[in-house]
Scaffold this active site. Structure first.
Site, PDB file in Angstrom:
ATOM      1  N   GLY A  15     -46.191 -15.587  24.056  1.00  0.00           N
ATOM      2  CA  GLY A  15     -46.466 -16.949  24.777  1.00  0.00           C
ATOM      3  C   GLY A  15     -46.840 -16.832  26.147  1.00  0.00           C
ATOM      4  O   GLY A  15     -46.556 -17.839  27.216  1.00  0.00           O
ATOM      5  N   ARG A  18     -49.829 -19.776  28.788  1.00  0.00           N
ATOM      6  CA  ARG A  18     -49.677 -20.980  29.746  1.00  0.00           C
ATOM      7  C   ARG A  18     -48.146 -20.942  30.360  1.00  0.00           C
ATOM      8  O   ARG A  18     -47.422 -20.004  30.082  1.00  0.00           O
ATOM      9  CB  ARG A  18     -49.758 -22.269  29.342  1.00  0.00           C
ATOM     10  CG  ARG A  18     -48.808 -22.587  28.218  1.00  0.00           C
ATOM     11  CD  ARG A  18     -49.041 -24.200  27.632  1.00  0.00           C
ATOM     12  NE  ARG A  18     -47.895 -24.732  27.034  1.00  0.00           N
ATOM     13  CZ  ARG A  18     -47.788 -25.654  26.476  1.00  0.00           C
ATOM     14  NH1 ARG A  18     -48.883 -26.531  26.065  1.00  0.00           N
ATOM     15  NH2 ARG A  18     -46.352 -26.318  25.867  1.00  0.00           N
ATOM     16  N   VAL A  67     -44.412 -15.481  16.823  1.00  0.00           N
ATOM     17  CA  VAL A  67     -43.244 -14.809  16.929  1.00  0.00           C
ATOM     18  C   VAL A  67     -42.087 -15.106  15.650  1.00  0.00           C
ATOM     19  O   VAL A  67     -40.982 -14.398  15.462  1.00  0.00           O
ATOM     20  CB  VAL A  67     -42.249 -14.923  18.222  1.00  0.00           C
ATOM     21  CG1 VAL A  67     -43.020 -14.133  19.456  1.00  0.00           C
ATOM     22  CG2 VAL A  67     -41.952 -16.605  18.556  1.00  0.00           C
ATOM     23  N   ASN A  93     -40.882 -14.539  26.223  1.00  0.00           N
ATOM     24  CA  ASN A  93     -40.995 -15.805  26.793  1.00  0.00           C
ATOM     25  C   ASN A  93     -41.267 -16.947  25.904  1.00  0.00           C
ATOM     26  O   ASN A  93     -40.825 -18.113  26.346  1.00  0.00           O
ATOM     27  CB  ASN A  93     -41.967 -15.683  27.946  1.00  0.00           C
ATOM     28  CG  ASN A  93     -42.597 -16.968  28.179  1.00  0.00           C
ATOM     29  OD1 ASN A  93     -41.829 -17.563  29.428  1.00  0.00           O
ATOM     30  ND2 ASN A  93     -43.678 -17.557  27.897  1.00  0.00           N
ATOM     31  N   SER A 145     -32.272 -20.295  29.555  1.00  0.00           N
ATOM     32  CA  SER A 145     -32.235 -21.744  30.296  1.00  0.00           C
ATOM     33  C   SER A 145     -30.905 -21.885  30.629  1.00  0.00           C
ATOM     34  O   SER A 145     -30.074 -21.606  30.300  1.00  0.00           O
ATOM     35  CB  SER A 145     -32.955 -22.551  29.158  1.00  0.00           C
ATOM     36  OG  SER A 145     -32.708 -24.008  29.590  1.00  0.00           O
ATOM     37  N   TYR A 158     -31.935 -26.798  20.973  1.00  0.00           N
ATOM     38  CA  TYR A 158     -32.604 -25.893  22.185  1.00  0.00           C
ATOM     39  C   TYR A 158     -31.357 -24.989  22.918  1.00  0.00           C
ATOM     40  O   TYR A 158     -31.573 -23.915  23.258  1.00  0.00           O
ATOM     41  CB  TYR A 158     -33.024 -26.646  23.218  1.00  0.00           C
ATOM     42  CG  TYR A 158     -33.894 -26.242  24.445  1.00  0.00           C
ATOM     43  CD1 TYR A 158     -34.980 -25.120  24.183  1.00  0.00           C
ATOM     44  CD2 TYR A 158     -33.445 -26.033  25.603  1.00  0.00           C
ATOM     45  CE1 TYR A 158     -35.612 -24.459  25.411  1.00  0.00           C
ATOM     46  CE2 TYR A 158     -33.963 -25.435  26.678  1.00  0.00           C
ATOM     47  CZ  TYR A 158     -35.137 -24.784  26.309  1.00  0.00           C
ATOM     48  OH  TYR A 158     -35.763 -24.049  27.402  1.00  0.00           O
ATOM     49  N   ALA A 160     -28.281 -24.453  21.751  1.00  0.00           N
ATOM     50  CA  ALA A 160     -28.011 -23.465  20.971  1.00  0.00           C
ATOM     51  C   ALA A 160     -28.493 -22.390  20.829  1.00  0.00           C
ATOM     52  O   ALA A 160     -28.299 -21.156  21.004  1.00  0.00           O
ATOM     53  CB  ALA A 160     -27.568 -24.015  19.605  1.00  0.00           C
ATOM     54  N   LYS A 162     -30.691 -21.074  23.442  1.00  0.00           N
ATOM     55  CA  LYS A 162     -30.375 -20.249  24.426  1.00  0.00           C
ATOM     56  C   LYS A 162     -29.042 -19.754  24.776  1.00  0.00           C
ATOM     57  O   LYS A 162     -28.993 -18.717  25.277  1.00  0.00           O
ATOM     58  CB  LYS A 162     -30.783 -21.323  25.575  1.00  0.00           C
ATOM     59  CG  LYS A 162     -32.320 -21.908  25.536  1.00  0.00           C
ATOM     60  CD  LYS A 162     -33.261 -20.810  25.563  1.00  0.00           C
ATOM     61  CE  LYS A 162     -34.744 -21.167  25.755  1.00  0.00           C
ATOM     62  NZ  LYS A 162     -35.681 -20.063  25.901  1.00  0.00           N
ATOM     63  N   ILE A 191     -38.509 -26.169  35.748  1.00  0.00           N
ATOM     64  CA  ILE A 191     -39.526 -25.366  36.195  1.00  0.00           C
ATOM     65  C   ILE A 191     -40.939 -26.335  35.878  1.00  0.00           C
ATOM     66  O   ILE A 191     -40.956 -26.886  34.658  1.00  0.00           O
ATOM     67  CB  ILE A 191     -39.766 -23.950  35.673  1.00  0.00           C
ATOM     68  CG1 ILE A 191     -38.501 -23.276  35.745  1.00  0.00           C
ATOM     69  CG2 ILE A 191     -40.929 -23.403  36.494  1.00  0.00           C
ATOM     70  CD1 ILE A 191     -38.005 -22.888  37.122  1.00  0.00           C
TER      71      ILE A 191
HETATM   72  P1  NAD Z   1     -44.719 -23.770  27.639  1.00  0.00           P
HETATM   73  O1  NAD Z   1     -44.298 -24.693  26.636  1.00  0.00           O
HETATM   74  O2  NAD Z   1     -45.667 -24.073  28.785  1.00  0.00           O
HETATM   75  O3  NAD Z   1     -44.975 -22.381  27.130  1.00  0.00           O
HETATM   76  C1  NAD Z   1     -44.452 -21.702  26.051  1.00  0.00           C
HETATM   77  C2  NAD Z   1     -45.455 -20.747  25.435  1.00  0.00           C
HETATM   78  O4  NAD Z   1     -44.706 -20.174  24.110  1.00  0.00           O
HETATM   79  C3  NAD Z   1     -46.843 -21.400  24.942  1.00  0.00           C
HETATM   80  O5  NAD Z   1     -47.742 -20.767  25.277  1.00  0.00           O
HETATM   81  C4  NAD Z   1     -46.358 -21.594  23.406  1.00  0.00           C
HETATM   82  O6  NAD Z   1     -47.833 -21.598  22.858  1.00  0.00           O
HETATM   83  C5  NAD Z   1     -45.663 -20.091  23.309  1.00  0.00           C
HETATM   84  N1  NAD Z   1     -45.340 -20.452  21.901  1.00  0.00           N
HETATM   85  C6  NAD Z   1     -44.628 -21.176  21.254  1.00  0.00           C
HETATM   86  N2  NAD Z   1     -44.158 -20.741  19.976  1.00  0.00           N
HETATM   87  C7  NAD Z   1     -44.761 -19.465  19.801  1.00  0.00           C
HETATM   88  C8  NAD Z   1     -44.589 -18.848  18.813  1.00  0.00           C
HETATM   89  N3  NAD Z   1     -44.222 -19.170  17.809  1.00  0.00           N
HETATM   90  N4  NAD Z   1     -45.258 -17.421  18.995  1.00  0.00           N
HETATM   91  C9  NAD Z   1     -46.049 -17.293  19.705  1.00  0.00           C
HETATM   92  N5  NAD Z   1     -45.901 -17.901  21.009  1.00  0.00           N
HETATM   93  C10 NAD Z   1     -45.086 -19.072  21.135  1.00  0.00           C
HETATM   94  O7  NAD Z   1     -42.977 -23.516  28.219  1.00  0.00           O
HETATM   95  P2  NAD Z   1     -42.566 -22.901  29.737  1.00  0.00           P
HETATM   96  O8  NAD Z   1     -41.997 -23.718  30.415  1.00  0.00           O
HETATM   97  O9  NAD Z   1     -43.596 -21.805  30.069  1.00  0.00           O
HETATM   98  O10 NAD Z   1     -41.605 -21.992  28.952  1.00  0.00           O
HETATM   99  C11 NAD Z   1     -41.423 -20.430  28.813  1.00  0.00           C
HETATM  100  C12 NAD Z   1     -40.173 -20.208  28.428  1.00  0.00           C
HETATM  101  O11 NAD Z   1     -39.255 -20.646  29.543  1.00  0.00           O
HETATM  102  C13 NAD Z   1     -39.350 -20.791  26.993  1.00  0.00           C
HETATM  103  O12 NAD Z   1     -38.721 -19.630  26.651  1.00  0.00           O
HETATM  104  C14 NAD Z   1     -38.650 -21.972  27.744  1.00  0.00           C
HETATM  105  O13 NAD Z   1     -37.550 -22.242  26.867  1.00  0.00           O
HETATM  106  C15 NAD Z   1     -38.070 -21.091  28.870  1.00  0.00           C
HETATM  107  N6  NAD Z   1     -37.609 -22.412  30.045  1.00  0.00           N
HETATM  108  C16 NAD Z   1     -38.396 -22.861  30.676  1.00  0.00           C
HETATM  109  C17 NAD Z   1     -38.167 -24.078  31.536  1.00  0.00           C
HETATM  110  C18 NAD Z   1     -38.786 -24.964  32.187  1.00  0.00           C
HETATM  111  O14 NAD Z   1     -38.394 -26.084  32.873  1.00  0.00           O
HETATM  112  N7  NAD Z   1     -40.135 -25.213  31.998  1.00  0.00           N
HETATM  113  C19 NAD Z   1     -36.673 -24.126  31.809  1.00  0.00           C
HETATM  114  C20 NAD Z   1     -35.773 -23.081  31.150  1.00  0.00           C
HETATM  115  C21 NAD Z   1     -36.199 -22.281  30.319  1.00  0.00           C
END
Ligand code: NAD
Length: 251
Positions: A15, A18, A67, A93, A145, A158, A160, A162, A191
Site C-alpha cells: 500500500g 499514498r 494483499v 502497511n 493503530s 478496524y 479488532a 489491529k 496521522i
Molecule cells: P491510506 O488510506 O492513505 O493508505 C492506505 C494504502 O493501502 C492505500 O494506498 C491503499 O490503496 C492501500 N491498500 C488498501 N487496500 C489494499 C489492498 N487490498 N492491497 C494493497 N494495498 C491496499 O492510509 P494511511 O493513513 O496511509 O494508513 C496506512 C496504515 O497505517 C494503515 O494500515 C492504517 O490502518 C494505519 N494507520 C493509519 C492512521 C492514520 O491516522 N492515518 C492511524 C493508525 C494506523
C-alpha cells in the site's frame, strides 16, 4: 549512524501509493534500500513514489498485488526474489477503514476490513517468510493503530483487525526469532493522511486537545519509527509494538 543504513537490502512496502506507505518507502529508499512500492489500485501514486526515490538517487520499482489475494502476493514476491535474490524488509502497511457501529455493520464491511488489514499481513508473511528464514535475516514491521488499545465508537472491525495484528506480531516473533527474523509493529495515533480525513474533519479540535503534543502526526514521523525498527539499530528488538501517537493514548 551506520546502523540506520539499509544499503544492499530489498524492502517491500504494501500500500505504498499514498499516505504512510509512501513516506515509509521514501525513507527506506533514502537509507539505501531498493524499495518495492506495492499497490492494489493506486498505480499512479506508487509509480510517482518509486520515481521520487529514483530521482533522489535511490532505487525503487512499483508492483501491483492486492494483499487479499495470496496468489498475487506470492507472484509479486517470487518475481522480486528471482530478480534480487533476497527480500530483507517487509512493511505491512496496506489497510482500510469502514467505520460504523457493529450493529449496523454489513458482513461485507466486517470481512473487508479484517481480511485486508489482518489477513493481508498474514498472506504477505506467508509469501516472504520462507526466504527470510532461509537467509537467516529479515525485519518485518506491521502497521497497527492506537485503535487496537483505545477504539473509538464505530471501529469494531478496524480495532479488532489491529488488535489481531498486535497478537500476530508477537506470535510470529516467537515463530521466526530463532531464524533471525524480527517482527514488530508500529501503532500510529491520528496521522494526517486521507484515511483520517473524516475523523479530523468531524472531531479534529476535540481530538487535538487530547493529544499531549497538541497536534496530529505526519506520515514521515511514522516512517521514522518504521525505519528504526527495520534497521540494525533495532537488532535486538522483536515482538514489540511501538506507539507513535503524540501521547494521545495517555490522555
Ligand atoms: P491510506 O488510506 O492513505 O493508505 C492506505 C494504502 O493501502 C492505500 O494506498 C491503499 O490503496 C492501500 N491498500 C488498501 N487496500 C489494499 C489492498 N487490498 N492491497 C494493497 N494495498 C491496499 O492510509 P494511511 O493513513 O496511509 O494508513 C496506512 C496504515 O497505517 C494503515 O494500515 C492504517 O490502518 C494505519 N494507520 C493509519 C492512521 C492514520 O491516522 N492515518 C492511524 C493508525 C494506523
Amino acid at each position: 549512524m551506520d546502523d540506520l543504513r539499509l544499503d544492499g537490502r530489498v524492502a517491500l512496502v504494501t500500500g505504498g501509493g499514498r499516505g504512510i506507505g509512501t513516506a515509509v518507502a521514501k525513507r527506506l529508499g533514502a537509507a539505501g534500500a531498493h524499495v518495492v512500492v506495492n499497490y492494489a489500485n493506486s498505480e499512479d501514486g506508487a509509480r510517482a513514489c518509486a520515481g521520487e526515490i529514483i530521482a533522489a538517487g535511490g532505487s525503487a520499482e512499483a508492483m501491483q498485488a492486492d494483499v487479499r489475494d495470496l496468489a498475487a502476493v506470492q507472484a509479486m514476491v517470487d518475481d522480486v526474489l528471482e530478480r534480487h535474490e533476497h527480500l530483507d524488509i517487509l512493511v505491512n502497511n496496506a489497510g482500510i477503514v469502514r467505520d460504523t457501529l457493529l450493529l449496523t455493520m454489513s458482513e461485507e464491511q466486517w470481512v473487508d476490513v479484517v481480511d485486508t488489514n489482518l489477513g493481508g499481513i498474514a498472506r504477505c508473511i506467508m509469501a516472504v517468510g520462507r526466504s527470510m528464514m532461509l537467509n537467516r535475516r529479515g525485519a518485518i514491521v506491521n502497521l497497527s493503530s492506537i485503535a487496537a488499545a483505545h477504539p473509538n465508537r464505530g471501529q469494531a472491525n478496524y480495532a479488532a483487525s489491529k488488535g489481531g495484528i498486535e497478537s500476530l506480531t508477537r506470535a510470529l516473533a516467537v515463530e521466526l526469532g530463532r531464524k533471525g527474523v524480527r517482527v514488530n509493529a508500529v501503532a500510529p495515533g491520528i496521522i494526517e493522511t486521507d484515511m483520517s480525513a473524516r475523523v479530523r474533519d468531524e472531531a479534529g479540535k476535540e481530538i487535538k486537545n487530547r493529544v499531549l503534543l497538541r497536534r496530529f502526526g505526519q506520515p514521515e514521523e511514522v516512517a521514522a519509527a518504521v525505519h528504526f525498527l527495520v534497521s540494525d539499530a533495532a537488532a535486538y528488538i522483536t515482538g514489540q509494538v511501538l506507539t507513535v501517537d503524540g501521547g494521545i493514548g495517555l490522555s
